[in-house]
Design a protein around this motif. Sequence first.
Motif, PDB file in Angstrom:
ATOM      1  N   ARG A  89       0.893  -1.595   0.092  1.00  0.00           N
ATOM      2  CA  ARG A  89      -0.096  -0.118   0.110  1.00  0.00           C
ATOM      3  C   ARG A  89       0.666   1.611  -0.481  1.00  0.00           C
ATOM      4  N   VAL A  93       0.356   3.812  -2.664  1.00  0.00           N
ATOM      5  CA  VAL A  93      -0.032   5.394  -2.275  1.00  0.00           C
ATOM      6  C   VAL A  93       0.750   6.469  -2.532  1.00  0.00           C
ATOM      7  N   TRP A 157     -10.960   4.591   3.722  1.00  0.00           N
ATOM      8  CA  TRP A 157      -9.964   4.912   2.242  1.00  0.00           C
ATOM      9  C   TRP A 157     -10.033   4.083   1.560  1.00  0.00           C
ATOM     10  N   GLY A 161     -10.054   6.823  -1.685  1.00  0.00           N
ATOM     11  CA  GLY A 161      -8.775   5.887  -2.646  1.00  0.00           C
ATOM     12  C   GLY A 161      -9.916   6.174  -3.975  1.00  0.00           C
ATOM     13  N   LEU A 174      -6.840  -1.607  -3.205  1.00  0.00           N
ATOM     14  CA  LEU A 174      -6.643  -0.957  -1.670  1.00  0.00           C
ATOM     15  C   LEU A 174      -7.125  -1.150  -1.363  1.00  0.00           C
ATOM     16  N   HIS A 175      -8.216  -1.773  -1.275  1.00  0.00           N
ATOM     17  CA  HIS A 175      -9.664  -1.807  -0.458  1.00  0.00           C
ATOM     18  C   HIS A 175      -8.909  -3.420   0.867  1.00  0.00           C
ATOM     19  N   LEU A 177      -6.401  -5.048   0.411  1.00  0.00           N
ATOM     20  CA  LEU A 177      -5.098  -4.979   1.392  1.00  0.00           C
ATOM     21  C   LEU A 177      -5.538  -3.563   2.827  1.00  0.00           C
ATOM     22  N   ARG A 178      -6.287  -3.250   2.431  1.00  0.00           N
ATOM     23  CA  ARG A 178      -6.745  -2.733   4.275  1.00  0.00           C
ATOM     24  C   ARG A 178      -7.931  -3.300   4.728  1.00  0.00           C
ATOM     25  N   ASN A 226       2.542   4.417   7.465  1.00  0.00           N
ATOM     26  CA  ASN A 226       3.028   2.723   7.261  1.00  0.00           C
ATOM     27  C   ASN A 226       4.667   2.764   8.507  1.00  0.00           C
TER      28      ASN A 226
END
Length: 241
Positions: A89, A93, A157, A161, A174-175, A177-178, A226
Amino acid sequence: MPASGAVTRNTLRRQIADALRDEVLAGRLQPGEEFTVKQIAEQYGVSATPVREALVDLCAQGLLDSDQHRGFRVHQFSVDDYRGMVEARMLVVDGIFRRHAPRTTPPPQAPPGAGTADPDVSAGVALVSIRRRGEAAARAARAGDLDVLIGYDIRYWRELGRLVSANDYIADFLHRLRVQAWVFSVPYLRSDRDLLGWLWSGHVDLVDAITRGDGDGAVAVVREYNARSLEWADRLDARAG
């Protein structure tokens, strides 16, 4: 009628998948816990078909593992898996905020009947909504309320995103991974005495940077977040050792 039946089944499938994902995120379904289609169907009082489809969907999202003989079990992510999520991410990002951060400010109060065809205005409207979610997530983080935080953080997020990437494939990645990162984190966070020291509450700072069109500022906020996530992973390793 067949079309109506298909819609009903697909809706039920999504509802079951959402409910089970919430159970995992809440820690009520623990990593490694096993169950069968029959058990879930009986629990929700539905037929086996939408349950099986929902479980297959959750397998595709990386949240469940399928065993031909034993049914399904909650996937158990490792600390190294979590590090990989954070690093992935971080790369995505970082690039998004440097290249695609919308340059806009929250819109003035529009007159009745006015549209939002202007892309900057549309982005501003979206940022107002995202900021509200961010404010709620930050409050929950500062209070140590994991249940409230997780719900707002995931929606925050996901919407952010979609806004800054303008690419559904990137936003969905990304969702995913979140959600996976939260699934890994929840069991550890619930037993962590220093919970408040590790929950991130920089949601509003990030939205403010994006609202200003400050790509570098947005990157700095995310990098700090991060870095803290990786520091937490190192702490978990140290505790295990």
